[in-house]
Write an enzyme that holds these catalytic residues in place. Sequence first.
Site, PDB file in Angstrom:
ATOM      1  N   CYS A 138       4.811  17.390 -11.973  1.00 14.69           N
ATOM      2  CA  CYS A 138       6.160  17.204 -12.531  1.00 14.69           C
ATOM      3  C   CYS A 138       6.860  15.952 -12.002  1.00 14.69           C
ATOM      4  O   CYS A 138       7.938  15.601 -12.459  1.00 14.69           O
ATOM      5  CB  CYS A 138       7.022  18.434 -12.260  1.00 14.69           C
ATOM      6  SG  CYS A 138       7.479  18.616 -10.524  1.00 14.69           S
ATOM      7  N   THR A 183      -3.142  -8.602  11.108  1.00 18.08           N
ATOM      8  CA  THR A 183      -4.026  -8.172  10.017  1.00 18.08           C
ATOM      9  C   THR A 183      -5.392  -8.845  10.139  1.00 18.08           C
ATOM     10  O   THR A 183      -5.474 -10.030  10.467  1.00 18.08           O
ATOM     11  CB  THR A 183      -3.410  -8.463   8.630  1.00 18.08           C
ATOM     12  OG1 THR A 183      -4.390  -8.186   7.615  1.00 18.08           O
ATOM     13  CG2 THR A 183      -2.922  -9.889   8.484  1.00 18.08           C
ATOM     14  N   CYS A 224       3.973  21.616  -4.750  1.00 18.12           N
ATOM     15  CA  CYS A 224       5.333  21.531  -5.278  1.00 18.12           C
ATOM     16  C   CYS A 224       5.800  22.928  -5.705  1.00 18.12           C
ATOM     17  O   CYS A 224       4.974  23.827  -5.894  1.00 18.12           O
ATOM     18  CB  CYS A 224       5.293  20.600  -6.491  1.00 18.12           C
ATOM     19  SG  CYS A 224       6.825  20.428  -7.389  1.00 18.12           S
ATOM     20  N   ASN A 260      -2.344 -13.104  15.678  1.00 17.77           N
ATOM     21  CA  ASN A 260      -3.229 -11.936  15.646  1.00 17.77           C
ATOM     22  C   ASN A 260      -3.983 -11.839  16.953  1.00 17.77           C
ATOM     23  O   ASN A 260      -4.280 -12.848  17.580  1.00 17.77           O
ATOM     24  CB  ASN A 260      -4.233 -12.078  14.487  1.00 17.77           C
ATOM     25  CG  ASN A 260      -4.674 -10.733  13.958  1.00 17.77           C
ATOM     26  OD1 ASN A 260      -3.835  -9.911  13.595  1.00 17.77           O
ATOM     27  ND2 ASN A 260      -5.968 -10.493  13.928  1.00 17.77           N
ATOM     28  N   HIS A 263       0.811  -1.227   0.000  1.00 19.24           N
ATOM     29  CA  HIS A 263       0.000   0.000   0.000  1.00 19.24           C
ATOM     30  C   HIS A 263       0.841   1.271   0.000  1.00 19.24           C
ATOM     31  O   HIS A 263       0.340   2.334   0.337  1.00 19.24           O
ATOM     32  CB  HIS A 263      -0.969  -0.029   1.195  1.00 19.24           C
ATOM     33  CG  HIS A 263      -1.982  -1.131   1.078  1.00 19.24           C
ATOM     34  ND1 HIS A 263      -2.658  -1.664   2.153  1.00 19.24           N
ATOM     35  CD2 HIS A 263      -2.435  -1.808  -0.010  1.00 19.24           C
ATOM     36  CE1 HIS A 263      -3.468  -2.618   1.725  1.00 19.24           C
ATOM     37  NE2 HIS A 263      -3.344  -2.728   0.428  1.00 19.24           N
TER      38      HIS A 263
HETATM   39  P1  NAD Z   1      -6.892  -3.843  10.418  1.00 20.12           P
HETATM   40  O1  NAD Z   1      -6.999  -2.606  11.245  1.00 20.12           O
HETATM   41  O2  NAD Z   1      -8.011  -4.206   9.539  1.00 20.12           O
HETATM   42  O3  NAD Z   1      -6.648  -5.076  11.400  1.00 20.12           O
HETATM   43  C1  NAD Z   1      -5.646  -5.074  12.352  1.00 20.12           C
HETATM   44  C2  NAD Z   1      -5.620  -6.443  13.003  1.00 20.12           C
HETATM   45  O4  NAD Z   1      -4.485  -6.482  13.829  1.00 20.12           O
HETATM   46  C3  NAD Z   1      -6.841  -6.733  13.855  1.00 20.12           C
HETATM   47  O5  NAD Z   1      -7.334  -8.004  13.515  1.00 20.12           O
HETATM   48  C4  NAD Z   1      -6.293  -6.724  15.297  1.00 20.12           C
HETATM   49  O6  NAD Z   1      -6.874  -7.718  16.101  1.00 20.12           O
HETATM   50  C5  NAD Z   1      -4.842  -7.039  15.083  1.00 20.12           C
HETATM   51  N1  NAD Z   1      -3.935  -6.420  16.047  1.00 20.12           N
HETATM   52  C6  NAD Z   1      -3.917  -5.163  16.507  1.00 20.12           C
HETATM   53  N2  NAD Z   1      -2.859  -4.973  17.325  1.00 20.12           N
HETATM   54  C7  NAD Z   1      -2.205  -6.178  17.379  1.00 20.12           C
HETATM   55  C8  NAD Z   1      -1.036  -6.627  18.054  1.00 20.12           C
HETATM   56  N3  NAD Z   1      -0.319  -5.819  18.813  1.00 20.12           N
HETATM   57  N4  NAD Z   1      -0.659  -7.905  17.850  1.00 20.12           N
HETATM   58  C9  NAD Z   1      -1.375  -8.754  17.067  1.00 20.12           C
HETATM   59  N5  NAD Z   1      -2.496  -8.377  16.426  1.00 20.12           N
HETATM   60  C10 NAD Z   1      -2.889  -7.090  16.570  1.00 20.12           C
HETATM   61  O7  NAD Z   1      -5.513  -3.752   9.636  1.00 20.12           O
HETATM   62  P2  NAD Z   1      -5.058  -4.406   8.241  1.00 20.12           P
HETATM   63  O8  NAD Z   1      -5.557  -5.796   8.127  1.00 20.12           O
HETATM   64  O9  NAD Z   1      -3.617  -4.139   8.089  1.00 20.12           O
HETATM   65  O10 NAD Z   1      -5.833  -3.601   7.114  1.00 20.12           O
HETATM   66  C11 NAD Z   1      -6.048  -2.229   7.201  1.00 20.12           C
HETATM   67  C12 NAD Z   1      -5.333  -1.315   6.241  1.00 20.12           C
HETATM   68  O11 NAD Z   1      -4.892  -0.300   7.089  1.00 20.12           O
HETATM   69  C13 NAD Z   1      -4.096  -1.774   5.559  1.00 20.12           C
HETATM   70  O12 NAD Z   1      -4.349  -1.649   4.220  1.00 20.12           O
HETATM   71  C14 NAD Z   1      -3.001  -0.746   5.933  1.00 20.12           C
HETATM   72  O13 NAD Z   1      -2.497  -0.140   4.764  1.00 20.12           O
HETATM   73  C15 NAD Z   1      -3.712   0.332   6.661  1.00 20.12           C
HETATM   74  N6  NAD Z   1      -3.106   0.855   7.899  1.00 20.12           N
HETATM   75  C16 NAD Z   1      -1.764   0.916   8.041  1.00 20.12           C
HETATM   76  C17 NAD Z   1      -1.209   1.396   9.208  1.00 20.12           C
HETATM   77  C18 NAD Z   1       0.289   1.466   9.322  1.00 20.12           C
HETATM   78  O14 NAD Z   1       0.985   1.684   8.342  1.00 20.12           O
HETATM   79  N7  NAD Z   1       0.848   1.246  10.519  1.00 20.12           N
HETATM   80  C19 NAD Z   1      -2.029   1.797  10.261  1.00 20.12           C
HETATM   81  C20 NAD Z   1      -3.420   1.739  10.083  1.00 20.12           C
HETATM   82  C21 NAD Z   1      -3.938   1.247   8.892  1.00 20.12           C
END
Ligand code: NAD
Length: 237
Positions: A129, A187, A147, A210, A118
Amino acid sequence: MIEKFLETIKNKTNIVFFGGAGVSTESGIPDFRSVDGLYNQKYDYPPEEIISHSFFLKNPEYFYNFYRNKLICKGAKPNAAHFKLAELEKAGKLNAVVTQNIDGLHQMAGSKTVYELHGSVHRNYCMECGKFYGLDFIENSTGIPHCSCGGIVKPDVVLYEEMLDDLTVRKAVSAISGADVLIIAGTSLSVYPAAGMVRYFKGSELILINRDSTPIDDQANIVIHGKVGEVFSQIKI
Ligand code: NAD
């Protein structure tokens, strides 16, 4: 299950890691779908809408305010999961990190082969540009960042309604399909097409770490419902 996980990591090579926002919550970055995640906070619009391509075009000022306040976490540092993954790669056991995260914490921890499905908050481009800007530029700007040529500087982050980068997807799929061990962690496996990539795994050990259960818990050889940083901190390399 933790003992079985640690044993598997000790004995195996050709490991690939597939992670999401839950990998960075222990670094202080909120995820989307947990109770304290962004989707359960109140905004003028649903977060899914704010971070969509059409919303970005329609209401860029609102988008950038949300983006700066909620998606950029100034000063966030890698946690034990990021560091152990970098160590596993250095030790020749881990081939790649495939991440849905945009925070760059895997690279900050020292990981080299990271497929960012992502994109990344650390890369930003002028829509006119193509000039490159780092994260500082977005952090230090107000309103809509422009920019020097006058174009809007857009984060290299895949918004809803946008396509994933084809080369990154191909490399990620190739890593997953060639792995003996796939660790899926932090995730909800609910954002597609990224979540669908784990279907390409055909190795012997599927490990799921998870906090909450996921749609594929029943397919994994090892399921740990716990915090990924805490679990990874127990790995000895
Ligand atoms: P999501 O928010 O849908 O799910 C997060 C999952 O992680 C949940 O199931 C939760 O139970 C679990 N979780 C939370 N903390 C945890 C821990 N400490 N240990 C183990 N499990 C834990 O996130 P996703 O599936 O990544 O999808 C959401 C989208 O959000 C992605 O596309 C991502 O790009 C974006 N996102 C990214 C960030 C980042 O870059 N840090 C932050 C927020 C969202």
